[in-house]
Design a protein around this motif. Sequence first.
Motif, PDB file in Angstrom:
ATOM      1  N   GLU A  30       0.863  -1.183   0.000  1.00  0.00           N
ATOM      2  CA  GLU A  30       0.000   0.000   0.000  1.00  0.00           C
ATOM      3  C   GLU A  30       0.894   1.226   0.000  1.00  0.00           C
ATOM      4  OE1 GLU A  30      -2.897  -0.221   3.121  1.00  0.00           O
ATOM      5  OE2 GLU A  30      -3.399  -2.286   2.609  1.00  0.00           O
ATOM      6  N   LEU A  31       1.192   1.705  -1.190  1.00  0.00           N
ATOM      7  CA  LEU A  31       2.091   2.841  -1.340  1.00  0.00           C
ATOM      8  C   LEU A  31       1.326   4.154  -1.396  1.00  0.00           C
ATOM      9  CD1 LEU A  31       4.393   1.426  -4.171  1.00  0.00           C
ATOM     10  CD2 LEU A  31       4.975   1.640  -1.748  1.00  0.00           C
ATOM     11  N   PRO A  51      -0.357  -3.021  -6.383  1.00  0.00           N
ATOM     12  CA  PRO A  51      -1.412  -2.014  -6.222  1.00  0.00           C
ATOM     13  C   PRO A  51      -2.087  -1.698  -7.559  1.00  0.00           C
ATOM     14  CG  PRO A  51       0.626  -1.294  -5.162  1.00  0.00           C
ATOM     15  CD  PRO A  51       0.947  -2.535  -5.946  1.00  0.00           C
ATOM     16  N   PHE A  52      -3.409  -1.643  -7.559  1.00  0.00           N
ATOM     17  CA  PHE A  52      -4.164  -1.387  -8.791  1.00  0.00           C
ATOM     18  C   PHE A  52      -3.850  -0.009  -9.351  1.00  0.00           C
ATOM     19  CE2 PHE A  52      -6.810   0.620  -5.636  1.00  0.00           C
ATOM     20  CZ  PHE A  52      -7.338   1.715  -6.294  1.00  0.00           C
ATOM     21  N   ASN A  53      -3.413   0.920  -8.499  1.00  0.00           N
ATOM     22  CA  ASN A  53      -3.153   2.294  -8.925  1.00  0.00           C
ATOM     23  C   ASN A  53      -1.660   2.578  -9.081  1.00  0.00           C
ATOM     24  OD1 ASN A  53      -2.556   2.095  -6.198  1.00  0.00           O
ATOM     25  ND2 ASN A  53      -3.464   4.071  -5.656  1.00  0.00           N
ATOM     26  N   LEU A  54      -0.865   1.567  -9.341  1.00  0.00           N
ATOM     27  CA  LEU A  54       0.578   1.714  -9.429  1.00  0.00           C
ATOM     28  C   LEU A  54       0.987   2.779 -10.452  1.00  0.00           C
ATOM     29  CD1 LEU A  54       3.182   0.586  -8.189  1.00  0.00           C
ATOM     30  CD2 LEU A  54       3.254  -1.056 -10.061  1.00  0.00           C
ATOM     31  N   LYS A  55       0.331   2.812 -11.576  1.00  0.00           N
ATOM     32  CA  LYS A  55       0.657   3.796 -12.618  1.00  0.00           C
ATOM     33  C   LYS A  55       0.427   5.219 -12.112  1.00  0.00           C
ATOM     34  CE  LYS A  55      -0.405   5.125 -17.365  1.00  0.00           C
ATOM     35  NZ  LYS A  55      -1.120   4.763 -18.591  1.00  0.00           N
ATOM     36  N   ALA A  56      -0.651   5.438 -11.402  1.00  0.00           N
ATOM     37  CA  ALA A  56      -0.988   6.777 -10.921  1.00  0.00           C
ATOM     38  C   ALA A  56      -0.070   7.244  -9.791  1.00  0.00           C
ATOM     39  CB  ALA A  56      -2.440   6.818 -10.455  1.00  0.00           C
ATOM     40  N   ILE A  75      -1.755  -8.199 -13.558  1.00  0.00           N
ATOM     41  CA  ILE A  75      -0.841  -7.087 -13.352  1.00  0.00           C
ATOM     42  C   ILE A  75      -1.604  -5.810 -13.690  1.00  0.00           C
ATOM     43  CG2 ILE A  75       1.320  -6.031 -14.168  1.00  0.00           C
ATOM     44  CD1 ILE A  75       1.637  -8.661 -12.529  1.00  0.00           C
ATOM     45  N   PRO A  76      -1.532  -4.791 -12.827  1.00  0.00           N
ATOM     46  CA  PRO A  76      -2.266  -3.556 -13.127  1.00  0.00           C
ATOM     47  C   PRO A  76      -1.606  -2.782 -14.264  1.00  0.00           C
ATOM     48  CG  PRO A  76      -0.864  -3.220 -11.232  1.00  0.00           C
ATOM     49  CD  PRO A  76      -0.761  -4.691 -11.598  1.00  0.00           C
ATOM     50  N   GLU A  77      -2.273  -1.751 -14.686  1.00  0.00           N
ATOM     51  CA  GLU A  77      -1.681  -0.856 -15.673  1.00  0.00           C
ATOM     52  C   GLU A  77      -0.388  -0.307 -15.068  1.00  0.00           C
ATOM     53  OE1 GLU A  77      -3.318   2.680 -18.577  1.00  0.00           O
ATOM     54  OE2 GLU A  77      -4.472   2.108 -16.815  1.00  0.00           O
ATOM     55  N   LEU A  98      -0.833 -11.031 -17.656  1.00  0.00           N
ATOM     56  CA  LEU A  98       0.231 -10.145 -18.123  1.00  0.00           C
ATOM     57  C   LEU A  98      -0.158  -9.273 -19.310  1.00  0.00           C
ATOM     58  CD1 LEU A  98       3.202 -12.642 -17.790  1.00  0.00           C
ATOM     59  CD2 LEU A  98       2.412 -10.951 -16.136  1.00  0.00           C
ATOM     60  N   LYS A  99      -1.431  -9.204 -19.630  1.00  0.00           N
ATOM     61  CA  LYS A  99      -1.878  -8.411 -20.786  1.00  0.00           C
ATOM     62  C   LYS A  99      -1.414  -6.955 -20.761  1.00  0.00           C
ATOM     63  CE  LYS A  99      -5.796 -11.252 -22.064  1.00  0.00           C
ATOM     64  NZ  LYS A  99      -7.246 -11.354 -22.158  1.00  0.00           N
ATOM     65  N   PRO A 100      -1.349  -6.266 -19.603  1.00  0.00           N
ATOM     66  CA  PRO A 100      -0.897  -4.871 -19.609  1.00  0.00           C
ATOM     67  C   PRO A 100       0.540  -4.676 -20.120  1.00  0.00           C
ATOM     68  CG  PRO A 100      -2.074  -5.328 -17.591  1.00  0.00           C
ATOM     69  CD  PRO A 100      -1.872  -6.651 -18.286  1.00  0.00           C
TER      70      PRO A 100
END
Length: 158
Positions: A30-31, A51-56, A75-77, A98-100
């Motif tokens: 949880e970053l 984390p689902f929001n890693l990109k953000a 894997i999240p975006e 691994l689609k992202p």
Amino acid sequence: NLQLTTLPSVFSASSLIHVDLSFNRITTLELPSLPNLQHLDVGHNQLLQLPFNLKAITPKLVVLLVSSNHISTAIPELPEALAQLDLSYNANLSSDHLKPLADLTVLKIVNLSGLHNLDRSPLTVHQSEAMQVVVLPRHLDTRHSRERSERDLLCTQE
């Protein structure tokens, strides 16, 4: 190796550029927002997902090392700047998870060794040709079925 199970409070520092949390017992990542983070190593923990929001929260992330965890979800975006990714030895990851990876245009180094559930490479042909190093599970190595140039650094491990 501090045997951490959660993140210390220092992780609210937005000026962090390099974070190494490897070889701990972290189960959940949880970053907070880390807008300047470029290198994150969470290898050899007990993570079940990223984390689902890693990109953000890590928009400038260039290196992400997540080897030897228990990741078993999609894997999240990922941040567009990501150039190096190590997902090796997350045994439950499959090609669908691994689609992202197909959306990452500057990715140069990928390690997917030890992922026995892959039924195809998650990388596009264009990505594969632009890569400097790709480490795939042996069953997905195509070197034996087609000729490769000397400068091609496609590798397999296991």
